[in-house]
Scaffold this motif. Sequence first.
Motif, mmCIF file in Angstrom:
data_model
loop_
_atom_site.group_PDB
_atom_site.id
_atom_site.type_symbol
_atom_site.label_atom_id
_atom_site.label_comp_id
_atom_site.label_asym_id
_atom_site.label_seq_id
_atom_site.Cartn_x
_atom_site.Cartn_y
_atom_site.Cartn_z
ATOM 1 N N CYS A 13 0.854 -1.201 0.000
ATOM 2 C CA CYS A 13 0.000 0.000 0.000
ATOM 3 C C CYS A 13 0.880 1.237 0.000
ATOM 4 O O CYS A 13 1.997 1.208 0.518
ATOM 5 C CB CYS A 13 -0.884 0.019 1.254
ATOM 6 N N ALA A 15 0.201 4.013 1.592
ATOM 7 C CA ALA A 15 0.190 4.504 2.983
ATOM 8 C C ALA A 15 -0.707 3.542 3.737
ATOM 9 O O ALA A 15 -1.517 2.850 3.118
ATOM 10 C CB ALA A 15 -0.366 5.918 3.043
ATOM 11 N N ILE A 16 -0.561 3.502 5.043
ATOM 12 C CA ILE A 16 -1.377 2.556 5.805
ATOM 13 C C ILE A 16 -2.548 3.310 6.438
ATOM 14 O O ILE A 16 -2.347 4.262 7.201
ATOM 15 C CB ILE A 16 -0.523 1.863 6.898
ATOM 16 N N CYS A 17 -3.756 2.917 6.097
ATOM 17 C CA CYS A 17 -4.950 3.580 6.632
ATOM 18 C C CYS A 17 -5.057 3.318 8.139
ATOM 19 O O CYS A 17 -4.687 2.235 8.609
ATOM 20 C CB CYS A 17 -6.203 3.070 5.922
ATOM 21 N N TYR A 19 -7.348 2.520 10.114
ATOM 22 C CA TYR A 19 -8.265 1.504 10.651
ATOM 23 C C TYR A 19 -7.895 0.097 10.191
ATOM 24 O O TYR A 19 -8.524 -0.884 10.595
ATOM 25 C CB TYR A 19 -9.706 1.795 10.178
ATOM 26 N N CYS A 20 -6.864 -0.018 9.347
ATOM 27 C CA CYS A 20 -6.660 -1.264 8.602
ATOM 28 C C CYS A 20 -6.052 -2.375 9.453
ATOM 29 O O CYS A 20 -5.085 -2.152 10.163
ATOM 30 C CB CYS A 20 -5.725 -0.976 7.425
ATOM 31 N N PHE A 22 -5.635 -5.492 7.681
ATOM 32 C CA PHE A 22 -5.334 -6.501 6.661
ATOM 33 C C PHE A 22 -3.842 -6.833 6.669
ATOM 34 O O PHE A 22 -3.050 -6.127 7.283
ATOM 35 C CB PHE A 22 -5.723 -5.990 5.257
ATOM 36 N N GLY A 65 -4.205 -5.325 0.860
ATOM 37 C CA GLY A 65 -3.283 -4.499 0.096
ATOM 38 C C GLY A 65 -3.946 -3.715 -1.044
ATOM 39 O O GLY A 65 -5.156 -3.549 -1.100
ATOM 40 N N ASN A 99 -7.315 1.079 -5.682
ATOM 41 C CA ASN A 99 -7.609 2.304 -4.953
ATOM 42 C C ASN A 99 -7.709 3.440 -5.966
ATOM 43 O O ASN A 99 -6.891 3.514 -6.900
ATOM 44 C CB ASN A 99 -6.518 2.591 -3.918
HETATM 45 S S1 SF4 Z 1 -5.167 -2.637 2.626
HETATM 46 FE FE1 SF4 Z 1 -6.687 -1.065 2.091
HETATM 47 S S2 SF4 Z 1 -7.381 -0.326 4.105
HETATM 48 FE FE2 SF4 Z 1 -5.425 -1.401 4.450
HETATM 49 S S3 SF4 Z 1 -3.854 0.182 4.342
HETATM 50 FE FE3 SF4 Z 1 -4.057 -0.697 2.294
HETATM 51 S S4 SF4 Z 1 -5.526 0.665 1.242
HETATM 52 FE FE4 SF4 Z 1 -5.708 1.067 3.439
#
Ligand code: SF4
Length: 379
Positions: A13, A15-17, A19-20, A22, A65, A99
């Motif tokens: 990714c 950037a890391i959101c 709330y994520c 995953f 991701g 995204n």
């Molecule tokens: S997997 Fe999705 S929610 Fe998680 S950091 Fe990457 S874009 Fe953000």
Amino acid sequence: MQPLGLYVHVPFCSAICNYCNFNRGLFDAELKARYVDALVSEISSSHEPPATGRQSADTIYFGGGTPSLLEPDEIGHIIAACEAAFDVSADREVTLEANPETVTEARLAAYRAAGVSRISFGVQSFREEELRRLSRLHSVDRARAAIAEARAAGFDNVSLDLMMWLPEQRVDQWLASVDAAILVNPDHLSLYLLEVYPNAPLKDDMARARWSQAPDEDAAEMYVSAMERLEAAGYTQYEISNVARPGRQSRHNLKYWTDGEWFGFGCGAHSTRAGERYKNVASTVEYVERMASGQPTAIDRHPLSPAERLGDALFTGLRLTEGVDLDVIGRRYGVDVWQRFGSDLAPFVAAGCLMHEGRRLRLSRQGMLVANEVMAVFV
Ligand code: SF4
């Protein structure tokens, strides 16, 4: 036996959101190149012995991701590896999660030329302040533009993810996002309730900014009202979190809910096939190193017990609006489901959460709000 599904995990990714939770990490171009090689090796080594022939598959799903951080030629290379290892049907569904900030019309056209047939955009909200609270990188305008670009690139199967019960979100604000989604006319939508994990940075952001989530009753209203609005707009709910235009259900995800079998390739990916289940090591670096040195990447490999298979078939089948056919399950697993679980399920039937109609068992919409409680009966 249904054809297999092939899941390909892409753990990178930009950037890391906040709330994520995953399995993902920050983009690293050098690691990504080694990862694509590892994926191709893993797919190529999944051949069955020549005597049994190639297995048929009809879906490929790039999940993450952010799979749209892979170049179109890398996606094409991975699809070609799938075609070499499996008998992939001509009418395959090939989904790429993307995204909005990562695409242009040219890039989407290149994915389509590489063999992608379905795009699933992580939009999450059509309200700017909500996207900022979730630390997403795209704007509402970029999300709308990405959807238009996908259409211009020739995609006739576009899905959107939206999240409800966001910090500070009121019911009417959530429904504004649903209306905005209907206006851009996707073929498929997935609606998720935000879950704030204990160690998520969002939890700290919420404490600092004094943001809160609406009461549980409002979350229930968000869910039910959204489903009603989407149905009025011509979508059909087919699973707890998913609605689609006719013929546009996710064929890949349906395998998870209809007792199907699939291979999962890449770090942290799960596989369920030939009566066993396993998952790959979660770390991207460890996965790449194991593939490079010829060590197995799978851990937790275990045969599925009959009880586990029965539990899974009921647990996942009840996620579908059509529910499960108790006769089919009975024949496949040699049990009378109602005889075994009926006394535990009866209170849910009495409460109107579960419908027991002839040999079919399904959740009502209210029941979908308490699905975890109902499904706990089976595990
Ligand atoms: S997997 Fe999705 S929610 Fe998680 S950091 Fe990457 S874009 Fe953000």
